[in-house]
Design a protein around this motif. Structure first.
Motif, PDB file in Angstrom:
ATOM      1  N   VAL A 178      45.401  65.989  43.571  1.00 25.39           N
ATOM      2  CA  VAL A 178      45.844  65.012  44.562  1.00 25.39           C
ATOM      3  C   VAL A 178      47.251  64.549  44.196  1.00 25.39           C
ATOM      4  CG1 VAL A 178      45.379  62.799  45.679  1.00 25.39           C
ATOM      5  CG2 VAL A 178      43.466  64.274  44.992  1.00 25.39           C
ATOM      6  N   LEU A 179      48.199  64.950  45.044  1.00 30.50           N
ATOM      7  CA  LEU A 179      49.576  64.513  44.868  1.00 30.50           C
ATOM      8  C   LEU A 179      49.786  63.096  45.366  1.00 30.50           C
ATOM      9  CD1 LEU A 179      51.375  67.758  46.076  1.00 30.50           C
ATOM     10  CD2 LEU A 179      51.173  66.942  43.710  1.00 30.50           C
ATOM     11  N   GLU A 180      49.048  62.768  46.450  1.00 31.76           N
ATOM     12  CA  GLU A 180      49.194  61.445  47.029  1.00 31.76           C
ATOM     13  C   GLU A 180      47.973  61.105  47.872  1.00 31.76           C
ATOM     14  OE1 GLU A 180      52.226  59.028  50.025  1.00 31.76           O
ATOM     15  OE2 GLU A 180      52.649  61.089  49.497  1.00 31.76           O
ATOM     16  N   ARG A 181      47.538  59.875  47.764  1.00 30.24           N
ATOM     17  CA  ARG A 181      46.489  59.354  48.648  1.00 30.24           C
ATOM     18  C   ARG A 181      47.218  58.708  49.812  1.00 30.24           C
ATOM     19  NH1 ARG A 181      40.985  57.334  48.755  1.00 30.24           N
ATOM     20  NH2 ARG A 181      40.756  56.832  50.951  1.00 30.24           N
ATOM     21  N   THR A 182      46.901  59.113  51.018  1.00 29.44           N
ATOM     22  CA  THR A 182      47.539  58.559  52.204  1.00 29.44           C
ATOM     23  C   THR A 182      46.523  57.716  52.962  1.00 29.44           C
ATOM     24  OG1 THR A 182      46.948  60.420  53.628  1.00 29.44           O
ATOM     25  CG2 THR A 182      49.002  60.628  52.358  1.00 29.44           C
ATOM     26  N   HIS A 183      46.975  57.043  54.003  1.00 31.75           N
ATOM     27  CA  HIS A 183      46.055  56.236  54.810  1.00 31.75           C
ATOM     28  C   HIS A 183      45.075  57.113  55.577  1.00 31.75           C
ATOM     29  CE1 HIS A 183      47.851  52.382  53.967  1.00 31.75           C
ATOM     30  NE2 HIS A 183      49.034  52.899  54.177  1.00 31.75           N
ATOM     31  N   LEU A 202      52.973  74.695  47.319  1.00 31.84           N
ATOM     32  CA  LEU A 202      53.073  73.657  48.335  1.00 31.84           C
ATOM     33  C   LEU A 202      51.749  72.933  48.451  1.00 31.84           C
ATOM     34  CD1 LEU A 202      54.940  75.652  51.134  1.00 31.84           C
ATOM     35  CD2 LEU A 202      55.922  74.001  49.538  1.00 31.84           C
ATOM     36  N   GLY A 203      51.772  71.827  49.127  1.00 37.49           N
ATOM     37  CA  GLY A 203      50.545  71.079  49.313  1.00 37.49           C
ATOM     38  C   GLY A 203      50.158  71.006  50.761  1.00 37.49           C
ATOM     39  N   ALA A 204      49.022  70.388  51.006  1.00 33.47           N
ATOM     40  CA  ALA A 204      48.520  70.204  52.363  1.00 33.47           C
ATOM     41  C   ALA A 204      47.865  68.840  52.454  1.00 33.47           C
ATOM     42  CB  ALA A 204      47.503  71.288  52.702  1.00 33.47           C
ATOM     43  N   GLU A 205      48.012  68.206  53.606  1.00 31.17           N
ATOM     44  CA  GLU A 205      47.309  66.952  53.822  1.00 31.17           C
ATOM     45  C   GLU A 205      45.958  67.278  54.428  1.00 31.17           C
ATOM     46  OE1 GLU A 205      49.366  63.880  55.885  1.00 31.17           O
ATOM     47  OE2 GLU A 205      47.763  62.432  55.497  1.00 31.17           O
ATOM     48  N   LEU A 206      44.914  66.807  53.779  1.00 26.92           N
ATOM     49  CA  LEU A 206      43.546  67.075  54.194  1.00 26.92           C
ATOM     50  C   LEU A 206      42.811  65.757  54.377  1.00 26.92           C
ATOM     51  CD1 LEU A 206      42.673  69.836  51.567  1.00 26.92           C
ATOM     52  CD2 LEU A 206      43.462  70.184  53.917  1.00 26.92           C
ATOM     53  N   PRO A 207      41.759  65.751  55.196  1.00 24.44           N
ATOM     54  CA  PRO A 207      40.934  64.543  55.283  1.00 24.44           C
ATOM     55  C   PRO A 207      40.258  64.294  53.932  1.00 24.44           C
ATOM     56  CG  PRO A 207      40.226  66.214  56.880  1.00 24.44           C
ATOM     57  CD  PRO A 207      41.296  66.819  56.051  1.00 24.44           C
ATOM     58  N   VAL A 251      44.244  62.834  51.950  1.00 23.32           N
ATOM     59  CA  VAL A 251      44.857  63.133  50.654  1.00 23.32           C
ATOM     60  C   VAL A 251      45.831  64.294  50.836  1.00 23.32           C
ATOM     61  CG1 VAL A 251      43.022  62.292  49.138  1.00 23.32           C
ATOM     62  CG2 VAL A 251      42.869  64.591  50.056  1.00 23.32           C
ATOM     63  N   PHE A 252      46.946  64.228  50.121  1.00 22.07           N
ATOM     64  CA  PHE A 252      47.905  65.326  50.098  1.00 22.07           C
ATOM     65  C   PHE A 252      47.671  66.046  48.779  1.00 22.07           C
ATOM     66  CE2 PHE A 252      52.023  67.403  49.760  1.00 22.07           C
ATOM     67  CZ  PHE A 252      52.163  67.890  51.052  1.00 22.07           C
ATOM     68  N   VAL A 253      47.226  67.306  48.857  1.00 16.48           N
ATOM     69  CA  VAL A 253      46.795  68.028  47.663  1.00 16.48           C
ATOM     70  C   VAL A 253      47.557  69.342  47.507  1.00 16.48           C
ATOM     71  CG1 VAL A 253      44.451  67.089  47.800  1.00 16.48           C
ATOM     72  CG2 VAL A 253      44.947  69.287  48.864  1.00 16.48           C
ATOM     73  N   THR A 254      47.538  69.849  46.277  1.00 14.93           N
ATOM     74  CA  THR A 254      47.968  71.222  46.033  1.00 14.93           C
ATOM     75  C   THR A 254      46.728  72.017  45.690  1.00 14.93           C
ATOM     76  OG1 THR A 254      48.386  70.829  43.689  1.00 14.93           O
ATOM     77  CG2 THR A 254      50.251  70.607  45.173  1.00 14.93           C
ATOM     78  N   PHE A 255      46.746  73.289  46.065  1.00 13.98           N
ATOM     79  CA  PHE A 255      45.668  74.195  45.709  1.00 13.98           C
ATOM     80  C   PHE A 255      45.996  74.714  44.321  1.00 13.98           C
ATOM     81  CE2 PHE A 255      45.498  75.419  50.466  1.00 13.98           C
ATOM     82  CZ  PHE A 255      44.829  74.259  50.765  1.00 13.98           C
TER      83      PHE A 255
END
Length: 162
Positions: A79-84, A121-126, A87-91
């Motif tokens: 988890v790179l960042e917790r968003t509202h 790169l990362g991806a924003e996921l629920p 989560v923005f994660v890298t695989f």
């Protein structure tokens, strides 16, 4: 309360308390409920391992053994960042079956996530995606503070104590 005990062992009582207190305050702000009720709901959810409460920046989540790799091709998510909104994660580690090609019909990653299948790169996921994973490691920002870990002197090299 095995999960809370494990989390305390993982990151320490102070960092866990800070994290849960922030979640409690967020719940109070959103739902206008009593503080005691909010603490009960948050601690119950945290003890149950609910990603909605636990997910935070600087965490490593590992796919649970009972989850089909077809559903979650990434074995580990950082988890790179917790968003509202999630989560923005890298695989961190894509299964070989999903990684035979970085795109195209042979890739096991859902098409909208194919651009992120290059491991950098990362991806924003629920946040619900983390329900297929278990929390493995957590490096809260508190651990970066100079007072943690026995660092006595944080002055730049060459600066003298007055």
């Amino acid at each position: 309360m095995n999960t809370l005990k494990s989390l305390t062992d993982l990151i320490g009582a102070q960092a866990l308390g800070d994290h849960l207190t922030a979640a409690v305050q967020d719940l109070i702000d959103r739902e206008q409920i009593d503080r005691a009720d909010a603490y009960q709901r948050i601690t119950d959810a945290a003890d149950a391992g609910a990603p909605a409460v636990l997910a935070a920046t600087r965490q490593m989540w590992v796919r649970r053994d009972d989850v089909d790799p077809e559903e979650a091709p990434a074995r580990q998510l950082y988890v790179l960042e917790r968003t509202h909104t999630g989560v923005f994660v890298t695989f961190v580690d894509i299964d070989q079956a999903a990684d035979d090609t970085d795109d195209g019909e042979h890739a096991n990653v859902v098409p909208e996530l194919l651009p992120y299948n290059d491991h950098s790169l990362g991806a924003e996921l629920p946040v619900e995606v983390l329900e297929m994973y278990r929390l493995e490691a957590w490096e809260p920002f508190e651990l970066l503070l100079p007072t943690v870990g026995g660092i006595d002197n944080v002055r730049p090299q060459g600066e003298r104590k007055s």
